[in-house]
Design a protein around this motif. Structure first.
Motif, mmCIF file in Angstrom:
data_model
loop_
_atom_site.group_PDB
_atom_site.id
_atom_site.type_symbol
_atom_site.label_atom_id
_atom_site.label_comp_id
_atom_site.label_asym_id
_atom_site.label_seq_id
_atom_site.Cartn_x
_atom_site.Cartn_y
_atom_site.Cartn_z
ATOM 1 N N LEU A 1 33.488 42.234 42.142
ATOM 2 C CA LEU A 1 34.179 41.012 41.717
ATOM 3 C C LEU A 1 35.598 41.293 41.260
ATOM 4 C CD1 LEU A 1 31.340 39.321 39.622
ATOM 5 C CD2 LEU A 1 31.968 38.875 42.002
ATOM 6 N N ASP A 2 36.488 40.339 41.518
ATOM 7 C CA ASP A 2 37.857 40.411 41.020
ATOM 8 C C ASP A 2 37.919 39.870 39.597
ATOM 9 O OD1 ASP A 2 40.738 40.839 41.418
ATOM 10 O OD2 ASP A 2 40.872 38.651 41.305
ATOM 11 N N ASP A 3 37.016 38.957 39.277
ATOM 12 C CA ASP A 3 36.998 38.256 38.001
ATOM 13 C C ASP A 3 35.544 37.933 37.673
ATOM 14 O OD1 ASP A 3 37.201 36.373 35.925
ATOM 15 O OD2 ASP A 3 39.064 35.564 36.722
ATOM 16 N N THR A 4 35.144 38.085 36.426
ATOM 17 C CA THR A 4 33.745 37.852 36.053
ATOM 18 C C THR A 4 33.498 36.458 35.494
ATOM 19 O OG1 THR A 4 34.134 38.839 33.880
ATOM 20 C CG2 THR A 4 33.272 40.286 35.623
ATOM 21 N N ARG B 1 34.789 35.257 42.227
ATOM 22 C CA ARG B 1 36.086 35.687 42.748
ATOM 23 C C ARG B 1 35.961 37.119 43.237
ATOM 24 N NH1 ARG B 1 40.539 32.744 43.040
ATOM 25 N NH2 ARG B 1 41.934 34.439 42.554
ATOM 26 N N LEU B 2 36.296 37.301 44.512
ATOM 27 C CA LEU B 2 36.337 38.616 45.117
ATOM 28 C C LEU B 2 37.786 39.022 45.307
ATOM 29 C CD1 LEU B 2 33.633 38.167 47.915
ATOM 30 C CD2 LEU B 2 33.316 39.045 45.601
ATOM 31 N N ARG B 3 38.026 40.281 45.618
ATOM 32 C CA ARG B 3 39.390 40.762 45.883
ATOM 33 C C ARG B 3 39.583 40.849 47.391
ATOM 34 N NH1 ARG B 3 42.993 43.248 42.603
ATOM 35 N NH2 ARG B 3 41.351 43.520 41.074
ATOM 36 N N CYS B 4 40.576 40.116 47.890
ATOM 37 C CA CYS B 4 40.912 40.146 49.314
ATOM 38 C C CYS B 4 41.407 41.541 49.666
ATOM 39 C CB CYS B 4 41.989 39.106 49.624
ATOM 40 S SG CYS B 4 42.641 39.191 51.303
ATOM 41 N N GLN B 5 40.867 42.125 50.723
ATOM 42 C CA GLN B 5 41.245 43.469 51.125
ATOM 43 C C GLN B 5 42.539 43.492 51.943
ATOM 44 O OE1 GLN B 5 39.483 46.251 49.940
ATOM 45 N NE2 GLN B 5 38.836 44.512 48.696
ATOM 46 N N ARG B 6 43.063 42.336 52.264
ATOM 47 C CA ARG B 6 44.328 42.261 53.000
ATOM 48 C C ARG B 6 45.503 42.190 52.027
ATOM 49 N NH1 ARG B 6 43.434 37.818 56.193
ATOM 50 N NH2 ARG B 6 42.513 39.116 57.777
ATOM 51 N N CYS B 7 45.422 41.284 51.034
ATOM 52 C CA CYS B 7 46.552 41.091 50.118
ATOM 53 C C CYS B 7 46.278 41.619 48.711
ATOM 54 C CB CYS B 7 46.927 39.617 50.050
ATOM 55 S SG CYS B 7 45.678 38.579 49.244
ATOM 56 N N LEU B 8 45.046 42.021 48.441
ATOM 57 C CA LEU B 8 44.607 42.536 47.147
ATOM 58 C C LEU B 8 44.694 41.512 46.020
ATOM 59 C CD1 LEU B 8 46.033 46.166 47.302
ATOM 60 C CD2 LEU B 8 43.761 45.349 47.949
ATOM 61 N N GLN B 9 44.698 40.245 46.369
ATOM 62 C CA GLN B 9 44.666 39.162 45.384
ATOM 63 C C GLN B 9 43.250 38.589 45.322
ATOM 64 O OE1 GLN B 9 47.380 38.353 43.445
ATOM 65 N NE2 GLN B 9 48.232 40.162 44.456
ATOM 66 N N GLY B 10 42.970 37.851 44.260
ATOM 67 C CA GLY B 10 41.660 37.231 44.109
ATOM 68 C C GLY B 10 41.466 36.105 45.108
ATOM 69 N N MET B 11 40.222 35.897 45.506
ATOM 70 C CA MET B 11 39.889 34.796 46.403
ATOM 71 C C MET B 11 38.532 34.224 45.985
ATOM 72 S SD MET B 11 38.709 36.844 49.857
ATOM 73 C CE MET B 11 37.543 35.676 50.489
ATOM 74 N N ASP B 12 38.408 32.910 46.087
ATOM 75 C CA ASP B 12 37.144 32.264 45.751
ATOM 76 C C ASP B 12 36.129 32.533 46.844
ATOM 77 O OD1 ASP B 12 38.188 31.198 43.417
ATOM 78 O OD2 ASP B 12 38.854 29.359 44.404
ATOM 79 N N TYR B 13 34.899 32.778 46.428
ATOM 80 C CA TYR B 13 33.810 33.019 47.377
ATOM 81 C C TYR B 13 32.596 32.234 46.892
ATOM 82 C CZ TYR B 13 30.355 35.350 50.278
ATOM 83 O OH TYR B 13 29.356 35.606 51.179
#
Length: 164
Positions: free
Chosen positions: A35-38, A67-79
């Protein structure tokens, strides 16, 4: 924090018990690396029962947004998590003898002290994408990714020096 729910899986299934609850992603410690954020909550339902052959099963339903971390831009993304599963309870001998090709349901080991949250975490981890990414065009690669494209060949730097 609150007490983790534990069940006697065979008794739970045979008596048709049900758990409907919510848990914070903070409580799901095995997910922390993914997770990018808990922040956020996971709603879940675990229903015990028997299948058509009389085998004990657990029907699991989960929903929530993390929220996961996008492996392309390294920013958070909703999942969005939407997961339903039927798990057949069996002993170790049945697990060892199982043939994956003909199984209708996943099998798990029947446990007199089954940690429900650990089971949910396992199901989520198996369902998450290996390399989460925004949809194409929704983000830009990080600078490191551009640099890799620019220097595809290990001697590209030498080629630039040769021109000077």
């Amino acid at each position: 924090m609150y007490a983790r729910p534990f069940i006697d899986s065979l008794d739970f299934a045979r008596s048709g018990k049900k758990i409907d609850a919510e848990v914070s992603f903070v409580e799901l410690t095995r997910l922390q690396d993914a997770l990018d954020d808990t922040r956020g909550m996971l709603r879940y339902s675990v229903q015990g029962g028997l299948d058509a052959q009389g085998n004990p099963v657990l029907d699991i339903s989960m929903s929530g947004e993390c929220r996961l971390r996008c492996q392309r831009c390294l920013q958070g993304m909703d999942y969005e998590i939407r997961h339903d599963a039927r798990l057949m309870l069996c002993d170790q001998a049945a697990l060892d003898a199982q043939d994956d090709d003909e199984e209708e349901f996943d099998r798990i080991l029947a446990d007199a002290h089954l940690d429900v949250l650990e089971l949910l975490e396992e199901e989520i981890l198996l369902d998450l994408p290996i390399a989460p990414r925004h949809e194409p065009g929704d983000c830009q690669p990080t600078e490191g990714g551009d640099r890799q494209k620019e220097n595809k060949h290990p001697f590209a730097v030498l080629e630039k020096l040769k021109r000077n």
